[in-house]
Design a protein around this motif. Structure first.
Motif, mmCIF file in Angstrom:
data_model
loop_
_atom_site.group_PDB
_atom_site.id
_atom_site.type_symbol
_atom_site.label_atom_id
_atom_site.label_comp_id
_atom_site.label_asym_id
_atom_site.label_seq_id
_atom_site.Cartn_x
_atom_site.Cartn_y
_atom_site.Cartn_z
ATOM 1 N N ILE A 82 32.164 4.153 -1.659
ATOM 2 C CA ILE A 82 31.865 3.502 -0.421
ATOM 3 C C ILE A 82 30.508 2.728 -0.748
ATOM 4 C CG2 ILE A 82 30.444 4.076 1.760
ATOM 5 C CD1 ILE A 82 32.302 6.569 1.938
ATOM 6 N N SER A 83 29.337 3.210 -1.635
ATOM 7 C CA SER A 83 28.400 2.121 -1.775
ATOM 8 C C SER A 83 28.744 0.862 -2.528
ATOM 9 C CB SER A 83 27.546 3.126 -2.743
ATOM 10 O OG SER A 83 26.946 4.386 -2.041
ATOM 11 N N ALA A 84 29.760 0.981 -3.497
ATOM 12 C CA ALA A 84 30.064 -0.211 -4.225
ATOM 13 C C ALA A 84 30.669 -1.166 -3.258
ATOM 14 C CB ALA A 84 30.882 0.302 -5.376
ATOM 15 N N LYS A 85 31.370 -0.557 -2.211
ATOM 16 C CA LYS A 85 32.144 -1.289 -1.368
ATOM 17 C C LYS A 85 30.921 -2.101 -0.463
ATOM 18 C CE LYS A 85 35.463 -2.977 1.531
ATOM 19 N NZ LYS A 85 36.389 -4.168 1.052
ATOM 20 N N LYS A 86 30.112 -1.250 -0.065
ATOM 21 C CA LYS A 86 28.925 -1.927 0.961
ATOM 22 C C LYS A 86 28.316 -3.077 0.160
ATOM 23 C CE LYS A 86 25.809 -1.917 4.139
ATOM 24 N NZ LYS A 86 24.964 -3.068 3.593
ATOM 25 N N ALA A 87 28.032 -2.684 -1.242
ATOM 26 C CA ALA A 87 27.402 -3.910 -2.044
ATOM 27 C C ALA A 87 28.202 -5.169 -2.556
ATOM 28 C CB ALA A 87 26.633 -3.126 -3.350
ATOM 29 N N GLY A 88 29.461 -4.944 -2.094
ATOM 30 C CA GLY A 88 30.325 -6.062 -2.495
ATOM 31 C C GLY A 88 30.696 -6.001 -4.157
ATOM 32 N N LEU A 89 30.734 -4.880 -4.695
ATOM 33 C CA LEU A 89 31.040 -4.717 -6.113
ATOM 34 C C LEU A 89 32.098 -4.399 -6.514
ATOM 35 C CD1 LEU A 89 27.601 -2.630 -6.905
ATOM 36 C CD2 LEU A 89 28.190 -5.080 -7.276
ATOM 37 N N ILE A 90 33.163 -3.985 -5.647
ATOM 38 C CA ILE A 90 34.593 -3.423 -5.997
ATOM 39 C C ILE A 90 35.093 -4.685 -6.364
ATOM 40 C CG2 ILE A 90 36.570 -2.369 -5.171
ATOM 41 C CD1 ILE A 90 34.526 -0.515 -5.515
ATOM 42 N N GLY A 91 35.884 -4.612 -7.568
ATOM 43 C CA GLY A 91 36.555 -5.636 -8.227
ATOM 44 C C GLY A 91 36.134 -5.967 -9.394
ATOM 45 N N ASP A 92 35.702 -7.264 -9.729
ATOM 46 C CA ASP A 92 35.101 -7.600 -11.110
ATOM 47 C C ASP A 92 34.024 -6.850 -11.580
ATOM 48 O OD1 ASP A 92 37.091 -9.447 -11.278
ATOM 49 O OD2 ASP A 92 35.828 -11.255 -10.344
ATOM 50 N N LYS A 93 32.931 -6.572 -10.706
ATOM 51 C CA LYS A 93 31.699 -5.905 -11.243
ATOM 52 C C LYS A 93 32.117 -4.239 -11.360
ATOM 53 C CE LYS A 93 27.347 -6.505 -12.335
ATOM 54 N NZ LYS A 93 26.897 -7.279 -13.331
ATOM 55 N N VAL A 94 32.499 -3.399 -10.406
ATOM 56 C CA VAL A 94 32.652 -2.346 -10.571
ATOM 57 C C VAL A 94 34.195 -2.085 -10.253
ATOM 58 C CG1 VAL A 94 32.478 -0.087 -9.521
ATOM 59 C CG2 VAL A 94 30.573 -1.376 -9.580
ATOM 60 N N VAL A 95 35.154 -1.414 -11.183
ATOM 61 C CA VAL A 95 36.304 -1.337 -11.087
ATOM 62 C C VAL A 95 36.646 0.251 -10.872
ATOM 63 C CG1 VAL A 95 38.369 -1.261 -12.727
ATOM 64 C CG2 VAL A 95 36.719 -3.100 -13.157
ATOM 65 N N PRO A 96 37.337 0.369 -10.058
ATOM 66 C CA PRO A 96 37.648 1.836 -9.609
ATOM 67 C C PRO A 96 38.887 2.424 -10.353
ATOM 68 C CG PRO A 96 38.276 0.326 -7.858
ATOM 69 C CD PRO A 96 37.714 -0.454 -8.737
ATOM 70 N N ASN A 97 38.848 3.515 -10.619
ATOM 71 C CA ASN A 97 39.801 4.484 -11.211
ATOM 72 C C ASN A 97 40.047 5.616 -10.496
ATOM 73 O OD1 ASN A 97 40.101 2.794 -14.055
ATOM 74 N ND2 ASN A 97 38.092 2.926 -13.651
ATOM 75 N N LEU A 98 41.323 6.015 -9.998
ATOM 76 C CA LEU A 98 41.533 7.379 -9.591
ATOM 77 C C LEU A 98 41.521 8.347 -10.454
ATOM 78 C CD1 LEU A 98 42.060 8.655 -6.595
ATOM 79 C CD2 LEU A 98 44.415 8.112 -6.921
ATOM 80 N N VAL A 99 41.127 9.352 -10.089
ATOM 81 C CA VAL A 99 41.342 10.606 -10.916
ATOM 82 C C VAL A 99 41.988 11.833 -10.126
ATOM 83 C CG1 VAL A 99 40.006 12.454 -12.325
ATOM 84 C CG2 VAL A 99 39.255 10.276 -12.058
ATOM 85 N N ASP A 100 42.811 12.603 -10.813
ATOM 86 C CA ASP A 100 43.268 13.787 -10.304
ATOM 87 C C ASP A 100 42.458 14.791 -10.876
ATOM 88 O OD1 ASP A 100 44.671 16.265 -9.662
ATOM 89 O OD2 ASP A 100 46.444 15.184 -9.705
#
Length: 211
Positions: free
Chosen positions: A18-36
């Motif tokens: 959520i924080s990375a989304k708010k900051a516009g970082l999701i994508g090139d700067k912060v790459v999200p990886n889902l974990v089980d």
């Protein structure tokens, strides 16, 4: 290079997304990886199907792997790093200021007092006696938040959304899963509803649910 964020959609790791989304970082700067987190497997991204313990030996989320390979695996540190990646996002006051130390204080309280109080309720083997004691402990935390930290406030620090709000919001979201009625704490309930209705929070949840 980018920063690799490992998260789950409902754990405290969601606060980092959520924080990375708010900051516009999701994508090139912060790459999200889902974990089980039950199987301890990476479920998406470049390391899909990898044993998650090879990424983070502690096995918890969130984890943020920095450009130099440094592994941050405690929520307060991950959230502040995300905030510092996008200073214009105003997710945290500037380093060295009194306001930044206040933010750290709130993050520490959320982690050590609120988050830790909810945690035991996710144990299906918890005895009725211990569950009753745990619910009573949570009640004291929610009462404090209701009377002091959130009374008349839209955000927990200052007058804008910070990483502390992301963290507290996610912890409070667990209430519906563990039988905690937030309506008994009107200021907490108002705060929680307000954060949940922010556009970027709703967008972040929608994105996380697609992984």
């Amino acid at each position: 290079m980018s920063y690799q964020l490992y998260f789950t959609a409902t754990s405290c790791g969601a606060a980092s997304y959520i924080s990375a989304k708010k900051a516009g970082l999701i994508g090139d700067k912060v790459v999200p990886n889902l974990v089980d987190i039950r199987e301890h497997k990476v479920k998406s991204g470049a390391l899909k199907d990898t044993d998650y313990y090879k990424v983070n030996p502690k096995g918890n989320v969130p984890t943020l792997v920095l450009e130099d390979g440094t592994v941050l695996n405690e929520n307060a540190a991950v959230l502040q790093k995300i905030a510092d990646l996008a200073p214009s996002g105003a997710l945290a006051p500037a380093n060295g200021t009194n306001a930044r130390y206040l933010l750290q204080s709130k993050l520490s309280y959320i982690s050590s007092e609120v988050h830790s109080s909810y945690g035991p309720l996710f144990n299906p083997a918890l005895s009725d006696e211990v569950k009753k004691w745990t619910l009573a402990k949570i009640a004291t935390k929610l009462d404090y938040l209701n009377r002091v930290e959130l009374a008349g406030k839209k955000y927990i620090v200052g007058d804008s959304f910070t990483v502390a709000d992301a963290y507290l919001y996610i912890v409070l979201s667990w209430s519906k899963y563990v039988g905690v009625d937030l309506s008994e704490y009107p200021e907490v309930e108002r705060y929680f509803k307000g954060i949940s209705e922010l556009d970027f929070v709703k967008e972040a949840h929608a994105e996380m649910n697609k992984f």
